[in-house]
Design a protein around this motif. Structure first.
Motif, PDB file in Angstrom:
ATOM      1  N   MET A   1       0.840  -1.171   0.000  1.00  0.00           N
ATOM      2  CA  MET A   1       0.000   0.000   0.000  1.00  0.00           C
ATOM      3  C   MET A   1       0.888   1.238   0.000  1.00  0.00           C
ATOM      4  O   MET A   1       1.773   1.387   0.827  1.00  0.00           O
ATOM      5  N   ASN A   2       0.678   2.116  -0.940  1.00  0.00           N
ATOM      6  CA  ASN A   2       1.431   3.352  -1.055  1.00  0.00           C
ATOM      7  C   ASN A   2       0.823   4.404  -0.135  1.00  0.00           C
ATOM      8  O   ASN A   2      -0.345   4.756  -0.266  1.00  0.00           O
ATOM      9  N   LEU A   3       1.623   4.907   0.798  1.00  0.00           N
ATOM     10  CA  LEU A   3       1.132   5.915   1.743  1.00  0.00           C
ATOM     11  C   LEU A   3       1.279   7.335   1.217  1.00  0.00           C
ATOM     12  O   LEU A   3       0.823   8.277   1.841  1.00  0.00           O
ATOM     13  N   GLY A   4       1.964   7.497   0.081  1.00  0.00           N
ATOM     14  CA  GLY A   4       2.152   8.823  -0.481  1.00  0.00           C
ATOM     15  C   GLY A   4       3.201   9.652   0.239  1.00  0.00           C
ATOM     16  O   GLY A   4       3.201  10.864   0.140  1.00  0.00           O
ATOM     17  N   ILE A   5       4.090   9.006   0.985  1.00  0.00           N
ATOM     18  CA  ILE A   5       5.143   9.709   1.708  1.00  0.00           C
ATOM     19  C   ILE A   5       6.459   9.491   0.981  1.00  0.00           C
ATOM     20  O   ILE A   5       6.880   8.354   0.780  1.00  0.00           O
ATOM     21  N   ASP A   6       7.080  10.561   0.564  1.00  0.00           N
ATOM     22  CA  ASP A   6       8.363  10.480  -0.135  1.00  0.00           C
ATOM     23  C   ASP A   6       9.478  10.348   0.909  1.00  0.00           C
ATOM     24  O   ASP A   6       9.708  11.274   1.680  1.00  0.00           O
ATOM     25  N   PRO A   7      10.185   9.199   0.954  1.00  0.00           N
ATOM     26  CA  PRO A   7      11.236   9.016   1.966  1.00  0.00           C
ATOM     27  C   PRO A   7      12.425   9.947   1.781  1.00  0.00           C
ATOM     28  O   PRO A   7      13.260  10.059   2.661  1.00  0.00           O
ATOM     29  N   LYS A   8      12.501  10.651   0.621  1.00  0.00           N
ATOM     30  CA  LYS A   8      13.601  11.592   0.402  1.00  0.00           C
ATOM     31  C   LYS A   8      13.324  12.951   1.047  1.00  0.00           C
ATOM     32  O   LYS A   8      14.202  13.790   1.111  1.00  0.00           O
ATOM     33  N   VAL A   9      12.101  13.165   1.492  1.00  0.00           N
ATOM     34  CA  VAL A   9      11.775  14.407   2.187  1.00  0.00           C
ATOM     35  C   VAL A   9      12.471  14.364   3.543  1.00  0.00           C
ATOM     36  O   VAL A   9      12.414  13.358   4.252  1.00  0.00           O
ATOM     37  N   ASP A  10      13.122  15.451   3.878  1.00  0.00           N
ATOM     38  CA  ASP A  10      13.927  15.547   5.087  1.00  0.00           C
ATOM     39  C   ASP A  10      13.191  15.018   6.328  1.00  0.00           C
ATOM     40  O   ASP A  10      13.708  14.177   7.053  1.00  0.00           O
ATOM     41  N   PHE A  11      11.991  15.485   6.554  1.00  0.00           N
ATOM     42  CA  PHE A  11      11.234  15.104   7.749  1.00  0.00           C
ATOM     43  C   PHE A  11      10.981  13.591   7.784  1.00  0.00           C
ATOM     44  O   PHE A  11      11.181  12.937   8.806  1.00  0.00           O
ATOM     45  N   ALA A  12      10.553  13.030   6.649  1.00  0.00           N
ATOM     46  CA  ALA A  12      10.249  11.592   6.593  1.00  0.00           C
ATOM     47  C   ALA A  12      11.503  10.764   6.810  1.00  0.00           C
ATOM     48  O   ALA A  12      11.488   9.779   7.564  1.00  0.00           O
ATOM     49  N   CYS A  13      12.603  11.149   6.188  1.00  0.00           N
ATOM     50  CA  CYS A  13      13.856  10.396   6.334  1.00  0.00           C
ATOM     51  C   CYS A  13      14.343  10.431   7.774  1.00  0.00           C
ATOM     52  O   CYS A  13      14.782   9.411   8.311  1.00  0.00           O
ATOM     53  N   LYS A  14      14.248  11.588   8.404  1.00  0.00           N
ATOM     54  CA  LYS A  14      14.678  11.692   9.807  1.00  0.00           C
ATOM     55  C   LYS A  14      13.815  10.823  10.715  1.00  0.00           C
ATOM     56  O   LYS A  14      14.305  10.234  11.673  1.00  0.00           O
ATOM     57  N   ARG A  15      12.523  10.725  10.413  1.00  0.00           N
ATOM     58  CA  ARG A  15      11.634   9.886  11.215  1.00  0.00           C
ATOM     59  C   ARG A  15      11.936   8.400  11.008  1.00  0.00           C
ATOM     60  O   ARG A  15      11.733   7.598  11.906  1.00  0.00           O
ATOM     61  N   LEU A  16      12.425   8.037   9.823  1.00  0.00           N
ATOM     62  CA  LEU A  16      12.751   6.642   9.543  1.00  0.00           C
ATOM     63  C   LEU A  16      14.127   6.264  10.076  1.00  0.00           C
ATOM     64  O   LEU A  16      14.274   5.322  10.849  1.00  0.00           O
ATOM     65  N   LEU A  17      15.156   6.993   9.656  1.00  0.00           N
ATOM     66  CA  LEU A  17      16.534   6.621   9.986  1.00  0.00           C
ATOM     67  C   LEU A  17      17.035   7.235  11.287  1.00  0.00           C
ATOM     68  O   LEU A  17      17.984   6.732  11.860  1.00  0.00           O
ATOM     69  N   GLY A  18      16.411   8.291  11.746  1.00  0.00           N
ATOM     70  CA  GLY A  18      16.895   8.949  12.949  1.00  0.00           C
ATOM     71  C   GLY A  18      16.018   8.709  14.154  1.00  0.00           C
ATOM     72  O   GLY A  18      16.080   9.450  15.127  1.00  0.00           O
TER      73      GLY A  18
END
Length: 134
Positions: free
Chosen positions: A1-18
């Protein structure tokens, strides 16, 4: 399922990797990118702020700052554009991670590696071929 969140967006990446609550994502990312001889098994997400020691110093904020079980330090940066001076900025951040490690009387051989990874939505080194997928 596509959530429409671009993992390259700073905020999303920080929430994933940080995210200190989910270090397995960061561990998997680092092992996939770096392919170390001995896989990374633990990471700790650190304060991303490089504080000023003196009034005239530059204050910096890393996107994601982490360390692993061997004491290696990581700075993971996310850039949706290729800003001017990017190479110098990354060198400055990495040098800052090195400088902050030693105190008076400590020897240089005690320095732990400082590794910078930049997720960039542009080619920084066009002649370098990407690594094959695992």
């Amino acid at each position: 399922m596509n959530l429409g969140i671009d993992p390259k967006v700073d905020f999303a990446c920080k929430r994933l990797l940080g995210n200190p609550d989910h270090p397995d994502l960061t561990i998997h990312f680092l092992n996939s990118v770096l392919r170390p001889e001995s896989p990374i098994t633990d990471v700790q997400i650190l304060n991303p702020s490089i504080e000023k020691e003196y009034e005239g110093d530059k204050w910096s904020l890393l996107d994601i700052h982490a360390t692993d079980e061997l004491g290696r330090l990581y700075d993971i940066e996310v850039q949706n554009t290729k800003p001017l001076g990017l190479s110098k900025r990354l060198a400055y951040y990495t040098a800052s991670l090195l400088v902050g490690q030693l105190g008076e009387g400590e020897e240089y051989f005690e320095l732990r590696p400082a590794i910078n990874i930049c997720l960039l939505d542009a080619k920084q080194f066009p002649s370098v071929q990407p690594l094959p997928a695992l």
